[in-house]
Design an enzyme around this catalytic site. Structure first.
Site, PDB file in Angstrom:
ATOM      1  N   THR A   1      -7.798  10.890 -20.780  1.00 50.13           N
ATOM      2  CA  THR A   1      -9.227  11.107 -20.532  1.00 50.13           C
ATOM      3  C   THR A   1      -9.993   9.802 -20.773  1.00 50.13           C
ATOM      4  O   THR A   1      -9.695   9.076 -21.728  1.00 50.13           O
ATOM      5  CB  THR A   1      -9.753  12.207 -21.483  1.00 50.13           C
ATOM      6  OG1 THR A   1      -9.023  13.400 -21.220  1.00 50.13           O
ATOM      7  CG2 THR A   1     -11.251  12.477 -21.270  1.00 50.13           C
TER       8      THR A   1
ATOM      9  N   TRP B   1      -2.223  11.345 -18.388  1.00 54.47           N
ATOM     10  CA  TRP B   1      -3.304  12.315 -18.643  1.00 54.47           C
ATOM     11  C   TRP B   1      -4.389  11.754 -19.568  1.00 54.47           C
ATOM     12  O   TRP B   1      -4.932  12.498 -20.383  1.00 54.47           O
ATOM     13  CB  TRP B   1      -2.786  13.594 -19.332  1.00 54.47           C
ATOM     14  CG  TRP B   1      -1.557  14.225 -18.851  1.00 54.47           C
ATOM     15  CD1 TRP B   1      -0.387  14.344 -19.509  1.00 54.47           C
ATOM     16  CD2 TRP B   1      -1.368  14.912 -17.599  1.00 54.47           C
ATOM     17  NE1 TRP B   1       0.521  15.025 -18.752  1.00 54.47           N
ATOM     18  CE2 TRP B   1      -0.057  15.390 -17.580  1.00 54.47           C
ATOM     19  CE3 TRP B   1      -2.205  15.150 -16.493  1.00 54.47           C
ATOM     20  CZ2 TRP B   1       0.469  16.093 -16.517  1.00 54.47           C
ATOM     21  CZ3 TRP B   1      -1.677  15.849 -15.429  1.00 54.47           C
ATOM     22  CH2 TRP B   1      -0.362  16.322 -15.452  1.00 54.47           C
TER      23      TRP B   1
ATOM     24  N   LEU C   1      -1.988   9.472 -26.267  1.00 53.66           N
ATOM     25  CA  LEU C   1      -0.799   9.967 -26.951  1.00 53.66           C
ATOM     26  C   LEU C   1       0.227  10.509 -25.947  1.00 53.66           C
ATOM     27  O   LEU C   1       1.399  10.155 -25.989  1.00 53.66           O
ATOM     28  CB  LEU C   1      -1.221  11.075 -27.936  1.00 53.66           C
ATOM     29  CG  LEU C   1      -0.118  11.752 -28.728  1.00 53.66           C
ATOM     30  CD1 LEU C   1       0.545  10.776 -29.696  1.00 53.66           C
ATOM     31  CD2 LEU C   1      -0.694  12.942 -29.528  1.00 53.66           C
TER      32      LEU C   1
ATOM     33  N   GLU D   1      -5.325  19.014 -25.985  1.00 53.65           N
ATOM     34  CA  GLU D   1      -5.399  18.983 -27.463  1.00 53.65           C
ATOM     35  C   GLU D   1      -4.615  20.143 -28.087  1.00 53.65           C
ATOM     36  O   GLU D   1      -5.053  20.764 -29.049  1.00 53.65           O
ATOM     37  CB  GLU D   1      -6.860  18.920 -27.935  1.00 53.65           C
ATOM     38  CG  GLU D   1      -7.523  17.639 -27.447  1.00 53.65           C
ATOM     39  CD  GLU D   1      -8.664  17.159 -28.303  1.00 53.65           C
ATOM     40  OE1 GLU D   1      -8.689  17.454 -29.509  1.00 53.65           O
ATOM     41  OE2 GLU D   1      -9.523  16.456 -27.754  1.00 53.65           O
TER      42      GLU D   1
ATOM     43  N   SER E   1       6.509  13.841 -22.705  1.00 53.44           N
ATOM     44  CA  SER E   1       6.175  14.343 -24.042  1.00 53.44           C
ATOM     45  C   SER E   1       4.707  14.741 -24.123  1.00 53.44           C
ATOM     46  O   SER E   1       3.817  13.899 -24.153  1.00 53.44           O
ATOM     47  CB  SER E   1       6.496  13.301 -25.122  1.00 53.44           C
ATOM     48  OG  SER E   1       5.716  12.147 -24.967  1.00 53.44           O
TER      49      SER E   1
ATOM     50  N   GLY F   1     -10.078  17.168 -33.660  1.00 47.74           N
ATOM     51  CA  GLY F   1     -10.577  17.100 -32.289  1.00 47.74           C
ATOM     52  C   GLY F   1     -10.623  18.444 -31.602  1.00 47.74           C
ATOM     53  O   GLY F   1     -11.525  18.721 -30.796  1.00 47.74           O
TER      54      GLY F   1
HETATM   55  C1  LIG Z   1      -7.405  17.011 -17.901  1.00 45.58           C
HETATM   56  C2  LIG Z   1      -6.491  16.563 -18.988  1.00 45.58           C
HETATM   57  C3  LIG Z   1      -6.925  15.644 -19.921  1.00 45.58           C
HETATM   58  C4  LIG Z   1      -6.072  15.196 -20.929  1.00 45.58           C
HETATM   59  N1  LIG Z   1      -6.493  14.219 -21.800  1.00 45.58           N
HETATM   60  C5  LIG Z   1      -5.606  13.672 -22.677  1.00 45.58           C
HETATM   61  C6  LIG Z   1      -5.964  12.535 -23.483  1.00 45.58           C
HETATM   62  O1  LIG Z   1      -7.091  12.027 -23.425  1.00 45.58           O
HETATM   63  N2  LIG Z   1      -5.027  12.003 -24.301  1.00 45.58           N
HETATM   64  C7  LIG Z   1      -3.767  12.508 -24.397  1.00 45.58           C
HETATM   65  O2  LIG Z   1      -2.968  11.964 -25.163  1.00 45.58           O
HETATM   66  N3  LIG Z   1      -3.388  13.590 -23.661  1.00 45.58           N
HETATM   67  C8  LIG Z   1      -4.274  14.179 -22.804  1.00 45.58           C
HETATM   68  N4  LIG Z   1      -3.911  15.256 -22.022  1.00 45.58           N
HETATM   69  C9  LIG Z   1      -2.555  15.787 -22.140  1.00 45.58           C
HETATM   70  C10 LIG Z   1      -2.502  17.177 -22.788  1.00 45.58           C
HETATM   71  O3  LIG Z   1      -2.786  17.064 -24.147  1.00 45.58           O
HETATM   72  C11 LIG Z   1      -1.123  17.779 -22.484  1.00 45.58           C
HETATM   73  O4  LIG Z   1      -1.102  18.115 -21.114  1.00 45.58           O
HETATM   74  C12 LIG Z   1      -0.842  18.980 -23.344  1.00 45.58           C
HETATM   75  O5  LIG Z   1      -0.638  18.597 -24.668  1.00 45.58           O
HETATM   76  C13 LIG Z   1       0.366  19.769 -22.854  1.00 45.58           C
HETATM   77  O6  LIG Z   1       1.462  18.924 -22.652  1.00 45.58           O
HETATM   78  P1  LIG Z   1       2.288  19.013 -21.285  1.00 45.58           P
HETATM   79  O7  LIG Z   1       1.327  18.903 -20.183  1.00 45.58           O
HETATM   80  O8  LIG Z   1       3.395  18.046 -21.346  1.00 45.58           O
HETATM   81  O9  LIG Z   1       2.872  20.490 -21.275  1.00 45.58           O
HETATM   82  P2  LIG Z   1       4.227  20.985 -22.002  1.00 45.58           P
HETATM   83  O10 LIG Z   1       4.255  20.522 -23.402  1.00 45.58           O
HETATM   84  O11 LIG Z   1       5.377  20.666 -21.123  1.00 45.58           O
HETATM   85  O12 LIG Z   1       3.981  22.543 -22.006  1.00 45.58           O
HETATM   86  C14 LIG Z   1       4.241  23.375 -20.873  1.00 45.58           C
HETATM   87  C15 LIG Z   1       4.181  24.836 -21.325  1.00 45.58           C
HETATM   88  O13 LIG Z   1       5.200  25.072 -22.302  1.00 45.58           O
HETATM   89  C16 LIG Z   1       4.646  25.628 -23.461  1.00 45.58           C
HETATM   90  N5  LIG Z   1       5.374  25.132 -24.637  1.00 45.58           N
HETATM   91  C17 LIG Z   1       5.777  23.861 -24.914  1.00 45.58           C
HETATM   92  N6  LIG Z   1       6.384  23.817 -26.097  1.00 45.58           N
HETATM   93  C18 LIG Z   1       6.367  25.064 -26.615  1.00 45.58           C
HETATM   94  C19 LIG Z   1       6.834  25.667 -27.814  1.00 45.58           C
HETATM   95  N7  LIG Z   1       7.424  24.944 -28.769  1.00 45.58           N
HETATM   96  N8  LIG Z   1       6.652  26.995 -27.980  1.00 45.58           N
HETATM   97  C20 LIG Z   1       6.032  27.739 -27.030  1.00 45.58           C
HETATM   98  N9  LIG Z   1       5.559  27.226 -25.869  1.00 45.58           N
HETATM   99  C21 LIG Z   1       5.731  25.907 -25.672  1.00 45.58           C
HETATM  100  C22 LIG Z   1       3.191  25.142 -23.485  1.00 45.58           C
HETATM  101  O14 LIG Z   1       2.376  25.997 -24.260  1.00 45.58           O
HETATM  102  C23 LIG Z   1       2.847  25.183 -21.998  1.00 45.58           C
HETATM  103  O15 LIG Z   1       2.438  26.480 -21.643  1.00 45.58           O
HETATM  104  C24 LIG Z   1      -4.760  15.732 -21.020  1.00 45.58           C
HETATM  105  C25 LIG Z   1      -4.332  16.684 -20.098  1.00 45.58           C
HETATM  106  C26 LIG Z   1      -5.158  17.090 -19.079  1.00 45.58           C
HETATM  107  C27 LIG Z   1      -4.644  18.077 -18.057  1.00 45.58           C
END
Ligand SMILES: Cc1cc2nc3c(=O)[nH]c(=O)nc-3n(C[C@H](O)[C@H](O)[C@H](O)COP(=O)(O)OP(=O)(O)OC[C@H]3O[C@@H](n4cnc5c(N)ncnc54)[C@H](O)[C@@H]3O)c2cc1C
Length: 382
Positions: free
Chosen positions: A161, A159, A128, A366, A133, A245
């Site tokens: 998994t 990212w 996703l 998640e 995003s 999940g």
């Molecule tokens: C090891 C690992 C495995 C992963 N596995 C998968 C996977 O299998 N499939 C998949 O699809 N994704 C996966 N991900 C992605 C993961 O779900 C995202 O990293 C996560 O959803 C956060 O998104 P971002 O990294 O873009 O952070 P951002 O969304 O940019 O967030 C950065 C910071 O801003 C804060 N923030 C953002 N929006 C708001 C808001 N509206 N209000 C308050 N605070 C906010 C967040 O809480 C965070 O502290 C994985 C990530 C990692 C590191």
């Protein structure tokens, strides 16, 4: 089950949990350090996970699975996480995301094609997130367009998994950006499909053995029959699968915390300072007692959310609460375990520094902790 503790297990559940833990202790524990250092899970170990039955927990027996419940998946993830949270997340994504979504949204023909493979040797991945995003997942840039009766995917996922191990990828792309999130559609893409490559693997702080990869789609042709659920309803697949999940991530976090507490109890009974085991100091006893209490509270939240889900009762707020609380407990308890090991807690010869690193991810994937709080607040404020 009136009159019983929420954490009481049926005979079948207890047997299952114990058999998964015994497997982890025997087959996984000796490999943990090497897998962490080399950031890799040996295929032979994944094959053993299939043999054990933990890669197809909820798949009905008619498709070759164990025909068990979501709660069994939670028990498996918790038991594996006590030993290695990297193996646990491989199993978690397979069961609570990929298989879960296929069972709920897949057409019969699609289930017949993919469930027996997922039950026998194929690892799944759930794609996703993108570079731009994460929390705002519906702002995805990946696109799908119709061509000669098929779909053609373009874009990149980040990212992901199981990216290195997976054969079956659940991929979300927007077929009509003008319709906003109502254009999002879920597709099944197989490894080896033309125009699909698995890109760079991330070098991470924790859960290092679990692969986290970029996926690249360059005019990747996907047959019409590989749309999961309805065209334009992928947002529902994404959101509702992740709602479930994240209970699995809660389970991963209580497993990590429990594993770290177990190490701390053993060590503090052995380590002597001032002429006696450090576990005899009341300050240490109170720290261990507080950690055990926090884990028990987190487990109640996780099991409650999982049981509500299995009983088709509302669980959205409970799932968000279980994830945020158990991930914070995991961070606190693993940090305490490092402290109680003293200098030995800081070096790689002992297991607690790894669990401390592994715990951090619980507050990120998640749905970050802020996003969980948003879900809870929305319910509170109406
Ligand atoms: C090891 C690992 C495995 C992963 N596995 C998968 C996977 O299998 N499939 C998949 O699809 N994704 C996966 N991900 C992605 C993961 O779900 C995202 O990293 C996560 O959803 C956060 O998104 P971002 O990294 O873009 O952070 P951002 O969304 O940019 O967030 C950065 C910071 O801003 C804060 N923030 C953002 N929006 C708001 C808001 N509206 N209000 C308050 N605070 C906010 C967040 O809480 C965070 O502290 C994985 C990530 C990692 C590191």
């Amino acid at each position: 089950m009136a009159g019983r503790a929420l954490t009481a297990l049926s005979e079948d559940e207890a047997l299952f949990r114990d058999s998964v833990y015994e497997f982890a202790d025997r087959e996984i524990r000796p490999l943990v350090r090497e897998m962490d250092e080399h950031a890799k899970i040996p295929r032979a170990l994944i094959d053993k996970l299939f043999d054990l039955g933990v890669m197809a927990i909820e798949i009905p027996e008619t498709y070759g699975g164990a025909g068990a419940t979501f709660f069994h998946s939670v028990l498996a993830v918790e038991a594996l996480s006590r030993v290695d949270p990297s193996i646990a997340v491989l199993v978690d994504v397979q069961n609570t995301l990929v298989i879960n979504a296929l069972l709920r949204w897949g057409q019969e023909e699609m289930k017949r094609r993919y469930l027996p493979r997922l039950a026998s040797n194929a690892v799944g991945a759930y794609a996703l997130s993108e570079a731009g995003s994460g929390s705002d997942a519906f702002a995805m840039a990946a696109r799908a367009a119709e061509r000669d009766g098929d779909w053609v995917l373009r874009g990149r996922k980040l990212w992901i998994t199981n990216g290195n191990e997976a054969d079956i990828f659940m991929v979300f792309a927007n077929i009509n950006p003008e319709a906003g999130y109502r254009g999002i559609t879920a597709f099944i893409v197989e490894r080896g499909a033309d125009g699909f490559t698995v890109g760079k693997k991330e070098d991470k702080l924790g859960i290092r053995a679990s692969s986290t990869c970029e996926l690249i789609f360059e005019d990747c042709r996907v047959p019409r029959a590989n749309v999961l659920g309805e065209v334009g309803k992928g947002y529902k697949v994404a959101i509702e699968t992740l709602n479930e999940g994240r209970i699995g991530i809660g389970a991963q976090m209580i497993g990590i915390a429990d594993g770290a507490l177990g190490h701390a109890i053993k060590y503090t009974k052995e380590r002597q300072q001032f002429g006696k085991p450090i576990a005899e100091f009341q300050a240490v006893q109170h720290q261990l007692a507080r950690a055990a209490t926090e884990i028990a509270a987190a487990r109640l939240l996780v099991y409650n959310a999982a049981r509500l889900r299995d009983n088709r009762r509302p669980f959205l707020t409970e799932a968000a609460m279980c994830k945020i609380f158990s991930s914070e407990v995991a961070e606190r308890v693993t940090s305490l375990a490092v402290n109680l090991f003293g200098g030995y807690g800081f070096v790689k010869d002992y297991p607690v520094e790894k669990l401390y690193r592994d715990a951090k991810i619980g507050q990120i994937y998640e749905g970050t902790s802020n996003l969980q709080l948003q879900t809870i607040a929305k319910q509170l404020l109406g």
